[in-house]
Structures are given as C-alpha cells and as structure tokens.
Design an enzyme around this catalytic site. Structure first.
Site, PDB file in Angstrom:
ATOM      1  N   ASP A  12       0.819  -1.221   0.000  1.00 19.40           N
ATOM      2  CA  ASP A  12       0.000   0.000   0.000  1.00 19.40           C
ATOM      3  C   ASP A  12       0.852   1.270   0.000  1.00 19.40           C
ATOM      4  OD1 ASP A  12      -2.390  -1.634   0.361  1.00 19.40           O
ATOM      5  OD2 ASP A  12      -1.755  -1.830   2.438  1.00 19.40           O
ATOM      6  N   LYS A  15       2.342   2.197  -5.031  1.00 23.69           N
ATOM      7  CA  LYS A  15       2.981   1.629  -6.225  1.00 23.69           C
ATOM      8  C   LYS A  15       2.124   1.832  -7.463  1.00 23.69           C
ATOM      9  CE  LYS A  15       3.331  -2.544  -4.645  1.00 23.69           C
ATOM     10  NZ  LYS A  15       2.734  -2.275  -3.316  1.00 23.69           N
ATOM     11  N   GLY A  16       0.786   1.762  -7.287  1.00 22.75           N
ATOM     12  CA  GLY A  16      -0.100   1.897  -8.439  1.00 22.75           C
ATOM     13  C   GLY A  16       0.117   3.201  -9.171  1.00 22.75           C
ATOM     14  N   ALA A  38      -4.194  -8.245  -3.728  1.00 23.98           N
ATOM     15  CA  ALA A  38      -3.546  -6.936  -3.851  1.00 23.98           C
ATOM     16  C   ALA A  38      -4.487  -5.987  -4.577  1.00 23.98           C
ATOM     17  CB  ALA A  38      -2.239  -7.076  -4.633  1.00 23.98           C
ATOM     18  N   GLY A  39      -4.408  -4.723  -4.235  1.00 27.72           N
ATOM     19  CA  GLY A  39      -5.243  -3.746  -4.921  1.00 27.72           C
ATOM     20  C   GLY A  39      -4.572  -2.399  -4.939  1.00 27.72           C
ATOM     21  N   HIS A  40      -4.735  -1.681  -6.034  1.00 27.00           N
ATOM     22  CA  HIS A  40      -4.213  -0.324  -6.070  1.00 27.00           C
ATOM     23  C   HIS A  40      -5.122   0.547  -6.913  1.00 27.00           C
ATOM     24  CE1 HIS A  40      -1.816  -2.624  -9.161  1.00 27.00           C
ATOM     25  NE2 HIS A  40      -2.405  -1.740  -9.918  1.00 27.00           N
ATOM     26  N   GLN A 198       2.087  -6.206  -3.042  1.00 23.45           N
ATOM     27  CA  GLN A 198       2.382  -6.080  -1.612  1.00 23.45           C
ATOM     28  C   GLN A 198       3.699  -5.328  -1.413  1.00 23.45           C
ATOM     29  OE1 GLN A 198       1.297  -9.534  -2.537  1.00 23.45           O
ATOM     30  NE2 GLN A 198      -0.758  -8.888  -2.072  1.00 23.45           N
TER      31      GLN A 198
END
Length: 408
Positions: A12, A15-16, A38-40, A198
């Site tokens: 978190d 990175k996105g 994972a999510g962004h 991550q």
C-alpha cells in the site's frame, strides 16, 4: 531497459500511481507476483481505476501488459476486472497477456483460506481471496496452471465441479496465454516495467514471517515471474510512504499508540485515505520506519526510491521517524528476524520540524520547503540511496522527478 518497481514497506505504498506514471514510457508492463488480494488505485485522465490483477499500464493504448508466472489468478476476478475496464472505455483486447506458467485460483480456495486463518491460534488477517491456498497447492505440486487447462490428464485430477469451472474460462484464457520466457526474449531492447505486489516486509522469505503474503514481493521475484535472469535488470525502484502502514495482524514497530496518539493516527489515516482497496479495512498507521526501509533497500538491491504521500504531512508542526528499536536490554538498528521479538520492540524516533505548506502544486524539487527537503535528505543518508521521485498527490501531474528511474 528493464525497470523493477517494488514496495519497500508492508504494501500500500502507492505503487499503483508510480507504476502508472512510469508506464507512460513503457512498451511492456509485467506483474510478476501476487493475486487479487492486492489492490491499487490509479487516477488517469480524470478517471479513477481500482485494479487488483491487471497491471497498471493497461490504461495506455500502446502498452502490452502481462500477468506473470509468479501470479495466482482467479479467472472470475480477472474477467470481472477486464469487463469493468472495457465498460470504462479501456480497449484491452490483444494487450493483456497471461503467462502459461501462472497458477489459477479455484472457487473452493476462498472458503479454505478463511477457515485456515480462523483455525490459527493467531490469525494472519487474510483477505479470504484464496491466494494462500493457491500458493500452498503450488508448493505441494497439486495446483493447476494456465498451461494445464489443455491437459486432459491434469484436469482429471480435479473434481467435476472444478473441471466445470475451468472449462468455463478455458477458451477465453487460451486467447491470452503466452510462453513468457520466449515473449521476453523477443522483447529486445524495449522498455519493460516489472511491477510487484504487496511489499518487501510481506515477502514470504524476507518479511515478518508468518505474518506475510504467500508469494515473492521482492525484486528477486521479478526475474522468476517474468522469465528473465537477474543480470537483465537495470534499475530497482523502491516505493515508500512518508509514514508507515500495515494491514492485518503482525508486528509493526512504529505503529502509533492508540491511546496517546489516537488523534494523530486518525488524522494520517484520513488524510492519506488509508483504507484497503480490496477489503475497505482501515490500515494500521505509524511513523516512517527507517530501520525497515533500510532493510528493504539492502535486500532488494534498490537503486533509488520513490517517496509518496509526502503531502499528508503538510499541516503538521512536527514530523517524526523511527531510527532504531529499543528492547528491555538494548537498542538495535537492524530488523530482527523473529516476529515475536519485533512485536515487543519500541520505536526510537527522531523529530523533524514540519513545513506547514501545501505541496500539492509543487513541480520541482528545489521548490519544496526547506524542512521537507531536509526530511528527505535525512532519509537518503540513513538508507544509503537517493530519492529519485517524490509524489505530492494522487494525480499523475503531482509527481516530482529528480532523476528518471528509466536511467540505468
């Protein structure tokens, strides 16, 4: 050139946005590990996209994106995400490819994931997406890969229910599969961005085991996930926030004290929008942990750093960072391997004067307030590598580039 982007904290880190920014100059973006846990969020062209499996570069019409061999892919989640991108006007067909060595997440894995975590004496705090089970099946050599969808003998090892599920998605996946080693070998001198999931401190081997993810979150995983050798890598960019966050259980040495620092905790969490993209859970928040960041630099061979969320501190009179850990017996300046030991340490912090200015429209590093530059300078000296990128907001334009990470 091949540029790797990894998280240098507990995930978190932003990175996105950084990958999206760098992807403007990439021909190919490869995500080398992780799954739909994972999510962004990226903001591109005024539109917000929440991505879980698909690499950030998908929003660029001329960019090819690849789901690499180190990933575990839930077909349902993947195609829901791709259909959502299509509805948002992103034409991804023929630009989203999947390594035929990537493993697949079966429906039953989700419930197994939840039940396994529930049965642990100390739950890890899994997202319940079946990721850990998929990686466990992979290690046991009982998993199923994209390539196995077309092997009748392999399919017969699975239940009728699983076979029906896989056959439902087989044709659609078939049109996207590639041999990633051959694909990368033919990429030549194109600009390739390798995107991790991550963060280093959640890596299965380098992280705060057992409170880690099940895959490789470190730069070394980029080579395996993309089917290339380590000498192919030209630059490793580590992404970190001006403070630290963590999701789920596990040691977090620099975490704000809920009783004495509750107001600060709430302020940083709200200013930084520190809520999970995948789960919506509030993230744990704490001071920037420079001991952990230096460890991430060392174990990834990080060439330079991207600092995000610096603007969250704009209103602060004072900024603090963790520079050592204190135990009952000594002060240590390294990261202990034992999660139990790490859970007991207390942060030794250093204070820095705040800058009390709005950074959101700053476009040149020299124009940052002196105190902000001093804070960054201390970080660089402590961890031993330069900060090449500074993010001061969610928009792409709110990115200060001192030295392009695309420079080897």
């Amino acid at each position: 050139m091949k540029l790797v982007v990894v998280g240098a904290q507990w995930g978190d880190e932003g990175k996105g946005k950084i990958v999206d920014f760098l992807a403007a100059d990439a021909n190919i973006v490869v995500r080398f590990s992780g799954g739909a846990n994972a999510g962004h969020t990226i903001v591109h062209g005024g539109t917000e996209y929440k991505l879980h499996l698909v690499p950030s570069g998908v929003v660029y019409p001329g960019t090819t994106v690849v789901l690499g061999s180190g990933m575990v892919i839930d077909p349902v989640a993947l195609f829901e995400e791709l259909d959502g991108l299509a509805q948002a006007g992103v034409h991804w067909q023929d630009r989203v490819l999947i390594s035929d060595r990537a493993h697949l997440v079966l429906p039953a894995y989700r419930q197994q994931d939840v039940e396994i975590d529930r049965s642990r004496p100390v739950p890890i705090g899994t997202t319940g997406r079946g990721i850990g089970v998929a990686y466990a099946e992979k290690a046991l050599r009982d998993g199923i890969r994209v390539a196995d969808l077309f092997d009748d003998e392999m399919l017969r090892r699975h239940t009728a229910e699983d076979r029906e599920f896989l056959e439902t998605h087989r044709d659609r996946i078939a049109s996207m599969q590639i041999d990633i080693a051959s694909f990368m070998a033919h990429a030549g001198n194109q600009a390739v961005l390798l995107e991790g999931a991550q963060g280093t401190l959640l890596d299965l081997d380098l992280g705060t085991y057992p409170f880690v993810s099940s895959g490789s979150s470190a730069a070394a995983g980029a080579c395996v996930g993309a089917g290339i050798g380590p000498l192919s890598l030209d630059h490793v960019l580590g992404v970190f926030k001006a403070y630290s966050t963590r999701v789920g259980n596990g040691p977090f040495p620099s975490e704000f004290d809920h009783d004495s620092e509750g107001e600060l905790e709430r302020f940083v969490r709200d200013q930084g929008r520190e809520y999970g993209v995948t789960t919506g859970r509030p993230r744990r928040v704490g001071y920037l942990d420079l001991v952990a960041l230096r460890y991430a630099v060392q174990t990834n061979g990080i060439s330079s750093l991207a600092l995000t969320h610096l603007d969250v501190y704009d209103q602060m009179d004072e900024v603090r960072a963790c520079v050592a850990y204190e135990t009952d017996d000594e002060t240590v300046e390294y990261m202990p391997s034992s999660a139990a030991t790490l859970a007991k340490v207390r942060p030794v912090t250093r204070r820095f004067p705040g800058w009390k200015e709005d950074l959101s429209e700053t476009t040149d590093f020299a124009d940052l307030p002196e105190n902000a530059r001093a804070y960054i300078g201390f970080i660089e000296g402590f961890v031993g590598v330069p900060v090449s990128v500074v993010s001061v907001g969610y928009e792409r334009r709110q990115t200060i580039v001192r030295t392009s990470p695309w420079t080897a």
